[in-house]
Write an enzyme that holds these catalytic residues in place. Structure first.
Site, PDB file in Angstrom:
ATOM      1  N   HIS A 125      15.135 -47.100  -6.824  1.00 36.61           N
ATOM      2  CA  HIS A 125      14.025 -47.854  -7.435  1.00 36.61           C
ATOM      3  C   HIS A 125      13.689 -49.135  -6.667  1.00 36.61           C
ATOM      4  CE1 HIS A 125      13.867 -45.140 -10.750  1.00 36.61           C
ATOM      5  NE2 HIS A 125      15.094 -45.403 -11.145  1.00 36.61           N
ATOM      6  N   ASP A 153      17.123 -37.079  -8.654  1.00 40.37           N
ATOM      7  CA  ASP A 153      17.450 -37.933  -9.793  1.00 40.37           C
ATOM      8  C   ASP A 153      16.413 -37.681 -10.892  1.00 40.37           C
ATOM      9  OD1 ASP A 153      19.096 -40.769 -10.217  1.00 40.37           O
ATOM     10  OD2 ASP A 153      17.195 -40.748 -11.300  1.00 40.37           O
ATOM     11  N   HIS A 168      14.969 -39.845 -12.727  1.00 38.62           N
ATOM     12  CA  HIS A 168      13.906 -40.849 -12.690  1.00 38.62           C
ATOM     13  C   HIS A 168      13.110 -40.717 -11.398  1.00 38.62           C
ATOM     14  CE1 HIS A 168      17.139 -42.510 -15.267  1.00 38.62           C
ATOM     15  NE2 HIS A 168      16.132 -42.974 -15.995  1.00 38.62           N
ATOM     16  N   ASP A 188      21.372 -37.600 -13.288  1.00 35.70           N
ATOM     17  CA  ASP A 188      21.031 -37.874 -14.683  1.00 35.70           C
ATOM     18  C   ASP A 188      20.086 -36.851 -15.310  1.00 35.70           C
ATOM     19  OD1 ASP A 188      19.246 -38.889 -12.865  1.00 35.70           O
ATOM     20  OD2 ASP A 188      19.318 -40.945 -13.598  1.00 35.70           O
TER      21      ASP A 188
HETATM   22 ZN   LIG Z   1      18.054 -42.009 -12.517  1.00 37.46          ZN
HETATM   23 ZN   LIG Z   2      13.533 -37.843  -8.537  1.00 37.48          ZN
END
Ligand SMILES: [Zn+2]
Ligand SMILES: [Zn+2]
Ligand SMILES: [Zn+2]
Length: 435
Positions: free
Chosen positions: A112, A151, A153, A240
């Site tokens: 991020h 991931d 996110h 995740d």
């Molecule tokens: Zn994540």
């Molecule tokens: Zn991703």
């Protein structure tokens, strides 16, 4: 004795002195259970699996990808430098052919972290994969690279860093941004003017299970990689998407993650998120290690694994097929789409507000991409945040023509407007200036 089909390098850095807070999901124990599980399985005795110690990354590694405000020392901890150094060590071991593949099990995570860094977003300050990749490009020459972010996110930091770089294809599949942090990662976020089509997002509905992930892999990711032909593939290996993860809503499994890595066949994997510390991480990591080493992983299951409970509903399967088709068609028609999007323009402006959820900072950013016939174009960022900073940041891209190089240095000397800090990242000469 078991022998690995592929020589695999492992780097472990659990960062025992870095946590967001003692009860935060991003805390020291994240890799403890994994470490236990791996030793219990006897991974260290397998012929062909080698452990490497991380090195410590330096300021330069951070400045190749970020503008830390006010500077690197104020934002980046020793743990971050070792996390990046762990990934660098893992990639060096592959580039130097000491091993065939490598997996860096490091934290803090990084995907991020965008180009401008005022603080911590989504538990990330430094983009580990990007800092690693630019270091190995520096050491081993230009590389055409695909980063596949698995991931849960959206990898919005990696997207931001490689937004206008055609030589780094970024593919992220993740839980739909309408239902999860950071709220981005939609299909139409497709790259800057010099790299339109080389940033690919596949937003997936909550409840996506093994069937859906493998479908996307086989029908979108692998065909695109076949056509792109990268020199290396990096897996931004967040875990995740697991059905036990406390902060997401997906239904993926350790077995699924192992299969995914088996088929994706990445050269380098770097751990990202994954917050089911006991229920998922030890099994997912074990699955990935065995898959990367080319060892049978069919026995790897979570203790509470129940196949029937995790079966993906039909409507989700149908929806994923539609999303996959749209994304793949956009990839196939990216050149036409690029012409439509940028025809007649000599620069492109992108205005955004970026929220740093971990540190509670709000950034307002305006980014300008020059469209240059001779190179991928000069890039500037004007950004301010509610901590009183007002910055101007210039990036001269690696392939810059002499005009764009001169323009970059001129802007650094005579910027338009008043700023608290001005930065120049010269990727041609690998130089970084701040004032
Ligand atoms: Zn994540
Ligand atoms: Zn991703
Ligand atoms: Zn140029």
């Amino acid at each position: 004795m078991i022998k690995a089909k592929n020589k695999l390098g492992l780097v472990f850095f659990p960062a025992f002195d870095w946590a967001i807070s003692p009860t935060h999901p991003e805390r020291e124990e994240r890799l403890l259970y994994t470490q236990d599980q791996i030793f219990e399985e006897g991974i260290q005795d397998i012929e062909g699996i080698k452990f490497f110690n991380p090195i410590i990354a330096d300021e330069k590694d951070i400045q190749r990808v970020h503008f830390c405000v006010p500077d690197v020392k104020s934002r980046v901890t020793q743990s971050h430098l070792i996390s990046v150094g762990g990934a660098i060590k893992a990639s060096q071991s592959v580039m130097e052919k000491k091993v065939d593949k490598s997996f860096a099990l490091v934290r803090p995570p990084g995907h991020h972290a965008q180009r401008v860094v005022y603080g911590d977003r989504g538990f990330c300050i430094v983009n580990v994969e990007a800092a690693m990749l630019e270091r190995i490009r520096k050491e081993y020459g230009p590389l055409k690279v695909a980063i596949v972010d698995t991931d849960c996110h959206h990898g919005d930091g990696t997207q931001d860093i490689y937004w206008n770089d055609k030589n780094t294809l970024f593919i992220s599949f993740h839980q739909d941004g309408r239902t999860l942090y950071p709220g981005t990662g939609f299909i139409d976020e497709f790259g800057g003017p010099a790299a339109y089509g080389y940033n690919i997002n596949i937003p997936l509905p909550p409840g996506t299970g093994e069937e859906g992930f493998i479908y996307v892999l086989e029908n979108v990711v692998l065909p695109i990689l076949d056509e792109y032909k990268p020199d290396i593939i990096i897996n931004s290996a967040g875990q995740d998407n697991h059905y036990t993860d406390p902060i997401t809503n997906m239904n993926f499994t350790a077995q699924g993650y192992a299969k995914l890595n088996d088929r994706l066949n990445p050269d380098i994997a770097v751990l990202e998120g994954g917050y089911s510390i006991e229920g998922a991480l030890p099994y997912v990591n074990l699955g990935i290690i065995l898959a990367m080493a080319g060892i049978d992983y069919s026995h790897v299951h979570e203790p509470d694994y129940d196949k029937d409970k995790l079966k993906q509903p039909k409507n989700i399967t149908e929806y994923i097929k539609q999303v996959s088709e749209i994304v793949y068609n956009r990839w196939k028609t990216k050149d036409e789409l690029r012409l439509k999007e940028f025809k007649g323009l000599d620069n492109v402006e992108r205005n955004r507000q970026i929220y740093y959820d971990t540190d509670g900072i709000l950034e307002t950013q305006s980014q300008n991409f020059k469209i240059c016939k001779k190179c991928s174009g000069l890039n500037t960022i004007k950004s301010s945040c509610d901590r009183g900073y007002r910055i101007f940041a210039i990036t001269i891209p690696k392939d810059a023509c002499s005009n764009c190089i001169d323009e970059g240095y001129n802007l650094f000397k005579n910027p338009n407007g008043s700023y608290t800090h001005i930065y120049l990242q010269d990727r041609v000469n690998d130089k970084y200036y701040a004032k």
